[in-house]
Design an enzyme around this catalytic site. Structure first.
Site, PDB file in Angstrom:
ATOM      1  N   GLY A   1      47.759  48.175  37.678  1.00  0.00           N
ATOM      2  CA  GLY A   1      48.660  49.324  37.794  1.00  0.00           C
ATOM      3  C   GLY A   1      48.305  50.213  38.974  1.00  0.00           C
ATOM      4  O   GLY A   1      47.636  49.789  39.925  1.00  0.00           O
ATOM      5  N   ASP A   2      48.752  51.446  38.888  1.00  0.00           N
ATOM      6  CA  ASP A   2      48.539  52.398  39.987  1.00  0.00           C
ATOM      7  C   ASP A   2      47.146  53.026  39.960  1.00  0.00           C
ATOM      8  O   ASP A   2      46.653  53.489  40.990  1.00  0.00           O
ATOM      9  CB  ASP A   2      49.571  53.533  39.899  1.00  0.00           C
ATOM     10  CG  ASP A   2      49.455  54.288  38.581  1.00  0.00           C
ATOM     11  OD1 ASP A   2      49.379  53.632  37.520  1.00  0.00           O
ATOM     12  OD2 ASP A   2      49.424  55.530  38.600  1.00  0.00           O
TER      13      ASP A   2
ATOM     14  N   THR B   1      49.300  59.662  35.909  1.00  0.00           N
ATOM     15  CA  THR B   1      49.428  58.841  34.706  1.00  0.00           C
ATOM     16  C   THR B   1      50.896  58.574  34.438  1.00  0.00           C
ATOM     17  O   THR B   1      51.729  59.462  34.629  1.00  0.00           O
ATOM     18  CB  THR B   1      48.769  59.517  33.492  1.00  0.00           C
ATOM     19  OG1 THR B   1      48.972  58.663  32.352  1.00  0.00           O
ATOM     20  CG2 THR B   1      49.331  60.899  33.202  1.00  0.00           C
TER      21      THR B   1
ATOM     22  N   THR C   1      46.288  56.852  29.972  1.00  0.00           N
ATOM     23  CA  THR C   1      45.245  56.859  30.997  1.00  0.00           C
ATOM     24  C   THR C   1      44.488  58.196  31.025  1.00  0.00           C
ATOM     25  O   THR C   1      45.022  59.203  30.587  1.00  0.00           O
ATOM     26  CB  THR C   1      45.974  56.648  32.349  1.00  0.00           C
ATOM     27  OG1 THR C   1      46.530  55.356  32.315  1.00  0.00           O
ATOM     28  CG2 THR C   1      45.071  56.793  33.540  1.00  0.00           C
TER      29      THR C   1
HETATM   30  N1  ASP Z   1      49.416  54.406  35.028  1.00  0.00           N
HETATM   31  C1  ASP Z   1      48.807  53.500  34.092  1.00  0.00           C
HETATM   32  C2  ASP Z   1      49.172  52.085  34.461  1.00  0.00           C
HETATM   33  O1  ASP Z   1      50.299  51.847  34.808  1.00  0.00           O
HETATM   34  C3  ASP Z   1      49.205  53.751  32.685  1.00  0.00           C
HETATM   35  C4  ASP Z   1      49.125  55.178  32.241  1.00  0.00           C
HETATM   36  O2  ASP Z   1      48.978  56.080  33.029  1.00  0.00           O
HETATM   37  O3  ASP Z   1      49.169  55.425  31.045  1.00  0.00           O
HETATM   38  O4  ASP Z   1      48.351  51.224  34.364  1.00  0.00           O
END
Ligand code: ASP
Length: 327
Positions: free
Chosen positions: A223-224, A244, A193
């Site tokens: 996601g978050d 992330t 991310t």
């Molecule tokens: N946090 C992101 C998600 O879960 C993935 C990432 O940060 O790489 O969608």
């Protein structure tokens, strides 16, 4: 008498030095992010792109631009690069589609905007910004978010634009490993991310995050990153945070807002709050990832519990620092 007060007030405003601006960005965290896994050429590519992204933000802040505008400028550079898991280069769902999430928050008024599960918006961060500024809502998803983006005249692309060979291979690899997360490189492809936090010259904070999510996610999974409080948070009273990592944990532990709350309620520093959340709370829960943050005084944090995290920062008038690996 009143005029003298007014004069003194105006003079003090003019004479007060403006806040020195600060930009911090991340390009994802992971356990495959070690020196052995990257040749010199690849390291240089990532470093160049992160430096270019910082410059795009500096161009905005140097001329007195706002924190949110700088966040968008930085993230757009990273979204347009196939190197990162956001915009072009977003990872694939199990079904072979690219579904992106993004959010932005303004620490000045706690206004926020987010989009989830978009498949055609070239720069999802601009869609999040449009939701924040031009709608009464905070989050739009799927078709509704796409229709809104089209109405806002944002640039759309065909789904093929977002597909890259490398991320396709990651999906194939992840399908083969069938959840046996032994290969550290595959583990890494789940993540990547991008995010940015800014303190501008006016003393305002802002944060933004953009992602393709995690390789092999079920379609429709969110996601978050687009969730205010989980992946993104900004409040002028405390800090601006972009996260992330394994999103499900960041949602359950409300990570970005937790850092801010610890500062507000216990009076701890940004670094202490970030360290506790990433190294204690998340580690105990077995949640992998990291975050970047800046507080109202320009202190920064780049905390992660993975082997590495793509990260870079710069302060007005100082040299930029770009890093990838842990100690
Ligand atoms: N946090 C992101 C998600 O879960 C993935 C990432 O940060 O790489 O969608």
């Amino acid at each position: 008498m009143r005029n003298i007060f007014l004069l003194l007030f105006s003079l003090s405003v003019l004479l007060l030095p403006a806040q020195q601006y600060t930009i911090v960005l991340h390009g994802g965290a992971g356990n495959g992010l070690t020196r052995e896994n990257f040749n010199d050429e690849k390291v240089a590519k990532y470093e160049r792109k992160m430096a270019e992204a910082l410059k795009a933000g500096q161009a905005i802040l140097d001329t007195g631009g706002e924190a949110t505008a700088a966040v968008i400028a930085v993230i757009k550079v990273l979204e347009d690069s196939p190197l990162f898991n956001a915009g072009k280069g977003a990872v694939f769902t199990y079904e072979g589609t690219n579904e992106m999430d993004a959010s932005i928050m303004n620490g000045k008024d706690l206004n926020a905007g987010a989009v989830a599960g978009v498949t055609t918006v070239k720069n999802p961060i601009t869609a999040a910004n449009a939701v924040m500024n031009n709608s009464p809502h905070v989050m739009l998803s799927g078709k509704g978010a796409e229709q809104f983006s089209a109405d806002q005249k944002l640039r759309l692309e065909k789904p093929e634009y977002f597909q890259t060979e490398e991320k396709k291979k990651s999906l194939e690899r992840s399908k083969k490993s069938q959840g046996a997360l032994s290969d550290s490189l595959w583990e890494d492809t789940k993540m990547g991310t991008v995010g940015c936090v800014v303190l501008d010259k006016q003393g305002n904070l802002a944060a933004g995050t953009s992602t393709g999510g995690m390789t092999g996610k079920r379609y429709g999974r969110i996601g978050d990153s687009p969730i205010i409080g989980a992946g993104t948070y900004a409040n002028n009273a405390t800090c601006a945070i972009s996260c992330t990592g394994h999103g499900e944990y960041f949602i359950r532990y409300n990570v970005a807002a937790d850092v801010s709350a610890r500062m507000a309620y216990s009076g701890v520093s940004l670094q202490e709050a970030a360290q506790t959340v990433i190294q204690q709370v998340l580690r105990e829960a077995k949640g992998d990832g990291g975050l970047i943050g800046v507080d109202k005084d320009g202190n920064i944090t780049m905390e992660f519990n993975t082997k590495g995290m793509f990260r870079a920062h710069v302060k007005e008038g100082e040299e930029a620092v770009v890093e990838m690996f842990g100690e």
